[in-house]
Design a protein around this motif. Sequence first.
Motif, PDB file in Angstrom:
ATOM      1  N   THR A  33       0.141  -7.380  -8.008  1.00  0.00           N
ATOM      2  CA  THR A  33       0.020  -6.632  -6.755  1.00  0.00           C
ATOM      3  C   THR A  33      -0.369  -7.543  -5.597  1.00  0.00           C
ATOM      4  OG1 THR A  33      -2.215  -6.002  -7.338  1.00  0.00           O
ATOM      5  CG2 THR A  33      -0.501  -4.391  -7.764  1.00  0.00           C
ATOM      6  N   SER A  34      -1.220  -8.517  -5.867  1.00  0.00           N
ATOM      7  CA  SER A  34      -1.597  -9.378  -4.737  1.00  0.00           C
ATOM      8  C   SER A  34      -0.396 -10.204  -4.313  1.00  0.00           C
ATOM      9  CB  SER A  34      -2.783 -10.269  -5.092  1.00  0.00           C
ATOM     10  OG  SER A  34      -2.405 -11.214  -6.053  1.00  0.00           O
ATOM     11  N   TYR A  35       0.473 -10.516  -5.266  1.00  0.00           N
ATOM     12  CA  TYR A  35       1.678 -11.272  -4.917  1.00  0.00           C
ATOM     13  C   TYR A  35       2.659 -10.396  -4.138  1.00  0.00           C
ATOM     14  CZ  TYR A  35       5.771 -14.237  -5.345  1.00  0.00           C
ATOM     15  OH  TYR A  35       6.852 -15.004  -5.064  1.00  0.00           O
ATOM     16  N   LEU A  36       2.856  -9.177  -4.609  1.00  0.00           N
ATOM     17  CA  LEU A  36       3.840  -8.294  -3.973  1.00  0.00           C
ATOM     18  C   LEU A  36       3.381  -7.759  -2.632  1.00  0.00           C
ATOM     19  CD1 LEU A  36       5.286  -6.145  -6.886  1.00  0.00           C
ATOM     20  CD2 LEU A  36       6.366  -8.028  -5.680  1.00  0.00           C
ATOM     21  N   SER A  37       2.070  -7.568  -2.490  1.00  0.00           N
ATOM     22  CA  SER A  37       1.627  -6.956  -1.238  1.00  0.00           C
ATOM     23  C   SER A  37       1.481  -7.987  -0.135  1.00  0.00           C
ATOM     24  CB  SER A  37       0.316  -6.202  -1.434  1.00  0.00           C
ATOM     25  OG  SER A  37      -0.654  -7.073  -1.940  1.00  0.00           O
ATOM     26  N   LYS A  38       1.618  -9.249  -0.489  1.00  0.00           N
ATOM     27  CA  LYS A  38       1.566 -10.287   0.534  1.00  0.00           C
ATOM     28  C   LYS A  38       2.842 -10.215   1.350  1.00  0.00           C
ATOM     29  CE  LYS A  38      -0.207 -14.085   2.243  1.00  0.00           C
ATOM     30  NZ  LYS A  38      -1.549 -14.230   2.755  1.00  0.00           N
ATOM     31  N   LYS A  39       2.713  -9.833   2.612  1.00  0.00           N
ATOM     32  CA  LYS A  39       3.901  -9.701   3.435  1.00  0.00           C
ATOM     33  C   LYS A  39       4.456 -11.078   3.776  1.00  0.00           C
ATOM     34  CE  LYS A  39       3.969  -5.150   4.414  1.00  0.00           C
ATOM     35  NZ  LYS A  39       2.717  -4.637   4.111  1.00  0.00           N
ATOM     36  N   PRO A  40       5.750 -11.281   3.584  1.00  0.00           N
ATOM     37  CA  PRO A  40       6.298 -12.582   3.939  1.00  0.00           C
ATOM     38  C   PRO A  40       6.219 -12.790   5.444  1.00  0.00           C
ATOM     39  CG  PRO A  40       8.046 -11.057   3.360  1.00  0.00           C
ATOM     40  CD  PRO A  40       6.759 -10.344   3.112  1.00  0.00           C
ATOM     41  N   ASP A  41       6.064 -14.009   5.831  1.00  0.00           N
ATOM     42  CA  ASP A  41       5.971 -14.346   7.233  1.00  0.00           C
ATOM     43  C   ASP A  41       7.370 -14.328   7.821  1.00  0.00           C
ATOM     44  OD1 ASP A  41       5.366 -15.276   9.659  1.00  0.00           O
ATOM     45  OD2 ASP A  41       4.049 -16.877   8.941  1.00  0.00           O
ATOM     46  N   SER A  42       7.607 -13.422   8.752  1.00  0.00           N
ATOM     47  CA  SER A  42       8.963 -13.304   9.271  1.00  0.00           C
ATOM     48  C   SER A  42       9.272 -14.411  10.291  1.00  0.00           C
ATOM     49  CB  SER A  42       9.168 -11.931   9.901  1.00  0.00           C
ATOM     50  OG  SER A  42       8.135 -11.680  10.804  1.00  0.00           O
ATOM     51  N   GLY A  43       8.239 -14.998  10.844  1.00  0.00           N
ATOM     52  CA  GLY A  43       8.468 -16.004  11.874  1.00  0.00           C
ATOM     53  C   GLY A  43       8.801 -17.357  11.268  1.00  0.00           C
ATOM     54  N   THR A  44      10.006 -17.540  10.777  1.00  0.00           N
ATOM     55  CA  THR A  44      10.372 -18.815  10.172  1.00  0.00           C
ATOM     56  C   THR A  44      10.714 -19.840  11.242  1.00  0.00           C
ATOM     57  OG1 THR A  44      12.477 -17.784   9.801  1.00  0.00           O
ATOM     58  CG2 THR A  44      11.035 -18.019   7.888  1.00  0.00           C
ATOM     59  N   SER A  45      11.805 -20.553  11.062  1.00  0.00           N
ATOM     60  CA  SER A  45      12.080 -21.681  11.955  1.00  0.00           C
ATOM     61  C   SER A  45      12.307 -21.252  13.398  1.00  0.00           C
ATOM     62  CB  SER A  45      13.300 -22.430  11.451  1.00  0.00           C
ATOM     63  OG  SER A  45      14.428 -21.587  11.574  1.00  0.00           O
ATOM     64  N   GLY A  46      12.808 -20.044  13.599  1.00  0.00           N
ATOM     65  CA  GLY A  46      13.054 -19.593  14.952  1.00  0.00           C
ATOM     66  C   GLY A  46      14.413 -19.993  15.479  1.00  0.00           C
TER      67      GLY A  46
END
Lengths: 380, 187
Positions: A44-57
Amino acid sequence: MHANRIWELLSRKMDGEASMDELRELEQLLMNLPEDAYRIDIVTSYLSKKPDSGTSGEEEALAWQKHIGLMQNLHPEEFDDAPSDVLPPRRHSLISHFRWPKVVLFSILFVVIFSTAWLLYQKHASSSLSSSANPVQLSDQNIPSHPSKTKQVLPDGTQVWLNGNSHISYEENFGKNNKREVVLIGEAFFDVTHNRHVPFIVHAKSINITVKGTTFNVKAYPEDKNVETSLLRGVVEVSSKADPKRKFVLKPSEKINISASADNEMLQPTSGKKTLSGSAHDNNIYSIDKLQPEPGSNLIPEVAWLQNKLVFNSEPLSAIVGKMQRWYGAAIEIKDNRLKDLRFTGVFSNETLRQALNALQATYPFEISMDNNVVILYIK
Amino acid sequence: MIDQIQLQLLLERIAVFGDHDAYKRLFWVFYKDLNRFAYSFVGSNEVAEEIVSDAFVNLWKNRTRLLEIENLKVYLYVAVKNLSIRHRTRNNRDQLISLDDLAVDIPLTCGYANPEELCISAELATAIHTAIQKLPPRCKIIYKLIREDGLRYKEVADILQISIKTIDAQMTIATRKICQSINFVLK
């Protein structure tokens, strides 16, 4: 078969959608599955970690260039000044992207236009904080404030219930460098994950609360004059930013009220005020009280908001009105000083503002009138 | 992810002052998520890009009325959804678009927390992502909006016009399937 219910509750928990009752139910169900608890934790801690949408831009930069070209064609008079060689801002530069004086100017305008005074306070709080001796950078990780109560889980597993119009933020490197620090505006209930080596610190207005693993409530609304910390179990240490050496240790079922007037001193550029701990200052700066359950319902008023209840136990009307304004989002004014010190005890949950006022009125006959959306209480 | 307060501030700057910087920031914050969302419907990167761009053109056109919007995020997603559906019905004449035949793409490489930090192996992380990729379309679009884009259940319900109960059920399926894929089954 509880399995499906567990998956459902786990999902809701991960997405921050679970209610207090559901969390309690999940705890109960998981208690019967001790051998799975560890794996559930990890997954759950792995799945609930929201991926960072701000990648390279890069993708955004390209799309924005095309888009601004289109806008220049569609609205040449409005977008002719827009530079066509827009450089992609780097990640995490979003805050510095704002020009400060402009932001301040806007804030003031918005306060005037929309009376959202606490927007400004937030800026004020974070800027005064970063200028203090123990700076917390303007948070990279913000947990938004919702109009109603929400529950959040911090990266270390600490659970936070945020009351309405409250806001908590923490740095990106939360939990590293032997520090767990959060900044609170408004009111929150904390259930801190125990970690002896990494103290958990709450910055609320003019005070810091240091804990190691415990359950407590902090009330620090911008419009309040003081910061109230109520401890349910464990130990917390409360200190004022103006005088960090002076520490108050709270025992379970105690609450401390610290006057936020220390704020003003702190904001003075010359903080060479070693005399702050002088006796004259001590008298009105803090008070420690026992937490008293309201006799009828056995609810502790300080944390009753968690159960969507407004509880007061022999409190003066002036304090109750403050709570009711926040609760109902209405402006209430007491016109007669005799009313202010009248003490009431009671619990509201689903009552409307009108019903609540009528109930108080039944206890003591005062008059109610409405003027420009302000409720006025007076004696005839 | 953007804070609700910052979002409101951007909205007000755009609505009241016609602020270009705020407009740009808004575009940057939402572009990628909206683009992927549009892609789910239209299955083409180019078209998805145009749709997001059009949604922002409309937002600028209607900026003076932005303050009437209750939830800007929901507004943007609904705008993109409507434009996507319009595009599809115009080109394929399929009048009904079901959530069951969307082509949801969740890139495997998106910035999940470093597996090592969470004490799970890279193989396990890959297995989890493969399981996410294999979710049925309806489940996957809901999963994407909630876990990847960070929307609330209520917001997704408003965007996709489905009930919160459905979202609950689909998220339960997702969590169960993902855990099953790594041989983690509750008895």
